[in-house]
Design an enzyme around this catalytic site. Structure first.
Site, short mmCIF file in Angstrom:
data_model
loop_
_atom_site.label_atom_id
_atom_site.label_comp_id
_atom_site.label_asym_id
_atom_site.label_seq_id
_atom_site.Cartn_x
_atom_site.Cartn_y
_atom_site.Cartn_z
N TYR A 491 0.84 -1.20 0.00
CA TYR A 491 0.00 0.00 0.00
C TYR A 491 0.88 1.25 0.00
CZ TYR A 491 -3.83 3.17 1.02
OH TYR A 491 -4.75 4.20 0.94
N SER A 571 -6.52 0.86 -4.36
CA SER A 571 -6.63 2.30 -4.09
C SER A 571 -5.26 2.95 -4.25
CB SER A 571 -7.22 2.51 -2.70
OG SER A 571 -7.68 3.83 -2.55
N ASP A 655 -17.76 3.51 -7.96
CA ASP A 655 -16.69 3.97 -7.08
C ASP A 655 -16.59 5.49 -7.17
OD1 ASP A 655 -14.43 4.50 -5.61
OD2 ASP A 655 -13.23 2.90 -6.50
N HIS A 690 -15.99 1.44 -3.95
CA HIS A 690 -14.57 1.33 -3.63
C HIS A 690 -14.25 0.04 -2.87
CE1 HIS A 690 -10.68 3.21 -3.72
NE2 HIS A 690 -10.52 3.12 -2.41
#
Length: 722
Positions: A491, A571, A655, A690
């Site tokens: 991430y 993301s 999203d 999302h």
């Protein structure tokens, strides 16, 4: 305190598409894969003539038309892309086997920890494969009954429930629903005894809590409904409202955020447990906030400033009368707890209560005590303190892994927490605050033999020599032969920490002999604010270098090789995958960017994207920042004549956090420029956002497709079970 956070952290599947892993056996057949790939005929994506000028540099944006989520052209393209993708996936012989195994392993009863509100004890439960968790309740000694069943909110299970908040005496409940995965919410208010709806739902609510004042009303937040598409148009000024029960929403009073001076992208309001104070937090980005306090016992009392800049993150943890307990990273990058009197709450008057340490602090309260959780190389350690700041004990956790917060009302004597790691299903423990004993409250019913697997934490050097931690999970007895199918997950942003958590989907990957590796990259919060700042703006490349070095470590140590490596992230992690696959397409066989931020020149023009500028910077702020963003923006760095790894982009058509246009444009670029035979696919989930609230049925289908695509493009003609 939010007594349901235990359930959220211990039971719900993460909203980003993490991969899962273990060890490997199967053999490859490149011929079969290539033959299938050569049959792909991608939909036509016409190129427009849009050109933007940034500080004298012209940048073409040929697929700008895909940003219009309401156009017939975009809808037709989405439909055509999905047909190509699902036709491809249908050819994979073991796709249904993976789906069946995912459903089989997912199908066990999941029950959250109990919490009391008014006359009832409530808990969340999922029978196994229900699309959404059901809220049950019971009185002491009574039979449990269904209180709220989100599975009945829509026929296809795509309407989910978010916040559930009770009035102070527990007689009224307000809950938020999301339709189709959107961040826009409706708030429904019901009588707890009769379950009857009391008034018209509040609509157009976004990024909001529900914080009650007595039984009279509650505070919530939202934006003005934007002009144009509500799924992609910019939302920039958040406002805090107070809703009085029974009055029309149009009469709700704006408490904060209605003036130019109070313009904030994110605003939240919280009422203290004793109904004495309202705390208002405002932020212009995802890092840093100002903080205000209002005395609710005095009509028309003024807002008093606690902090008036955005240099640090500060929030109220607890109050004892006028004494406020604040958690802050102001001049304490790993966070600390301070106290101050509400009558003079400015930072110059703060006194340290629990000082900063070398490890990152998370804090909670319950049962009349404070609990501090520290991340030690991403592993949890928890301590109990009294209200005088004296350490009572270290809590003896059941192993090496992650725990949810210990929290509850002040008068509770038993608190609950969950504990898990990458190979161990979450177990809920009851904790006796007086003697410090933890007892198993509910053991996971997952039919997964965690004893057959192991997790190992390693540290490896990044490009600049920084040591990066990574946890690698796999089946015991793995042969380090370079042929193990491996998913590397990351991430690296927004001060978010990746700590060990169990996932059913991950377990299925492990069962197939896959390795699952999670790297704790810079940009995250594992080592505090300094770690975060080392991976933002003009240092963002550090994050990509950390991830590349993780892949190189796995290959060097013979866990896997480039032919058996997939990279995955969602993301901001989708950006990570997009950047790394365009910088080092030779490094991996498969790339899996999910709901990614992929157009770094325009991300800030959609919905609340401008709030991410603290991490990214924007293309408009300076020529230097524009050039830096252009240098790694995935959409702008797809090159003709390059052989990219097999790629399956995943996104949702609803999203409105990271709009699907990012993924659409990246897919169009890859399909137009790919030089090799590896497929460039995009899987677009309909009526999905999302990630949060995604129905279990859709989640299972999505993971089955991701794993099938990954293994197939690594050359496996059958599942590589060991």
């Amino acid at each position: 305190m939010n007594k349901q956070s235990l359930f959220v952290t211990s039971i719900l599947v993460t909203s980003v598409l993490a991969g899962c892993t273990g060890n490997s056996v199967g053999q490859s057949s490149d011929t079969m894969t290539s033959t299938q790939v050569q049959k792909i005929s991608y939909p036509v994506a016409p190129k427009g003539d849009v050109v933007d000028n940034y500080f004298g540099t012209e940048v073409a944006d040929p697929y700008r038309w895909l940003e219009d989520d309401r156009s017939e052209e975009t809808a037709a393209w989405v439909k055509a892309e999905n047909k190509v993708t699902f036709d491809y996936l249908a050819q994979i012989p073991y796709r249904d086997q993976l789906k069946s195994r995912l459903a089989e392993l997912w199908n066990y009863e999941k029950v959250g920890a109990p919490f009391k509100e008014g006359n009832y004890t409530y808990f969340y439960k999922n029978d196994g494969l229900q699309n959404q968790y059901v809220v049950y309740r019971q009185k002491d000694g009574g039979t449990a009954e269904v209180f709220l069943d989100p599975n009945t909110f829509s026929e296809d299970g795509t309407t989910s429930m978010g916040q559930l908040s009770f009035s102070k005496d527990g007689s009224i409940a307000a809950y938020a629903i999301s339709e189709g995965g959107s961040d826009w919410r409706k708030i429904i208010i019901i009588d707890v005894e009769t379950k009857q709806v009391l008034e018209a739902p509040l609509v157009d609510v976004k990024f909001s809590g529900i914080s009650w004042f007595k039984n009279e009303g509650f505070y919530y937040s939202s934006y003005d409904k934007p002009e144009g598409s509500e799924l992609s148009a910019k939302t920039d000024q958040h406002k805090l409202y107070y809703h009085v029960l029974g009055q029309p929403q149009k009469d709700d009073k704006i408490i904060f955020g209605n003036t130019a001076e109070q313009k904030r992208r994110y605003v939240g309001g919280t009422v203290t447990e004793d109904n004495r104070f309202l705390l208002i937090s405002g932020a212009i980005s995802t890092s840093g906030n100002d903080l205000y306090i209002k005395d609710l016992t005095k009509p028309n009392s003024p807002l008093v400033t606690i902090t008036d800049n955005f240099d640090a993150d500060t929030y109220l943890l607890e109050n004892e009368g006028d004494k406020l307990f604040l958690v802050t990273n102001l001049k304490a990058p790993n966070k600390k707890i301070v106290t101050v009197n509400a009558s003079a709450p400015a930072s110059k008057n703060w006194t340290d209560f629990i000082a900063e340490t070398k490890y990152v602090l998370s804090a909670s309260t319950g049962g009349g005590y404070f609990f501090t959780e520290y991340m030690v190389d991403a592993i949890s350690k928890v301590y109990q303190y009294d209200y005088q700041g004296k350490q009572v004990r270290e809590i003896n956790l059941p192993g090496i892994g992650s725990t949810s917060a210990l929290e509850g009302d002040k008068d509770e004597s038993i608190l609950y927490y969950s504990f898990s790691n990458y190979k161990t299903p979450g177990t809920i423990y009851s904790y006796n605050i007086d003697n410090g004993n933890s007892d198993v409250y509910r053991k996971s019913g997952a039919k997964f033999d965690s004893n057959a697997y192991e997790s190992k934490q390693v540290f490896y050097p990044s490009k600049d020599g920084t040591q990066i931690p990574m946890i690698i999970t796999y089946k015991k007895g793995i042969e380090l032969n370079g042929k193990n199918p491996t998913i590397l997950y990351g991430y690296g942003g927004f001060n978010i920490s990746l700590t060990p958590r169990f996932s059913v989907a991950r377990a299925v990957w492990l069962e197939q002999g896959g390795i699952y590796a999670v790297a704790n990259l810079r940009g995250g919060g594992e080592y505090g604010k300094k770690w975060h700042k080392a991976g933002i703006k003009l240092d963002k490349q550090n994050v990509f270098d950390d991830f590349i070095a993780a892949a190189e470590y796995l290959i060097e140590k013979n866990y896997t090789s480039s032919n058996y490596l997939a990279i995955n992230g969602g993301s901001n992690g989708g950006l990570l995958v997009g950047a790394v696959m365009t910088q080092r397409p030779d490094l991996m066989k498969v790339a899996l960017p999910a709901v990614g931020v992929l157009d770094m020149l325009r991300y800030h023009t959609f919905t609340s994207g401008a709030g991410w500028a603290y991490d990214y910077g924007t293309s408009e702020q300076s020529k230097e920042m524009f050039s830096y963003l252009q240098g790694y923006s995935p959409v702008h760095n797809v090159k003709a004549g390059v052989s990219y790894p097999a790629t399956m982009i995943t996104t949702g058509d609803h999203d409105d956090r990271v709009v699907p246009a990012h993924s659409f444009k990246f897919a169009a670029e890859l399909q137009a420029k790919q030089a090799g035979n590896a497929p460039m696919l995009i899987r677009i989930e309909t009526n999905a956002g999302h990630g949060a609230g995604t129905p279990v049925s859709k989640t299972i289908e999505q993971y089955a497709d991701i794993y099938a695509f990954t293994l197939f493009n690594m050359g496996f003609t059958s599942l590589p079970k060991s």
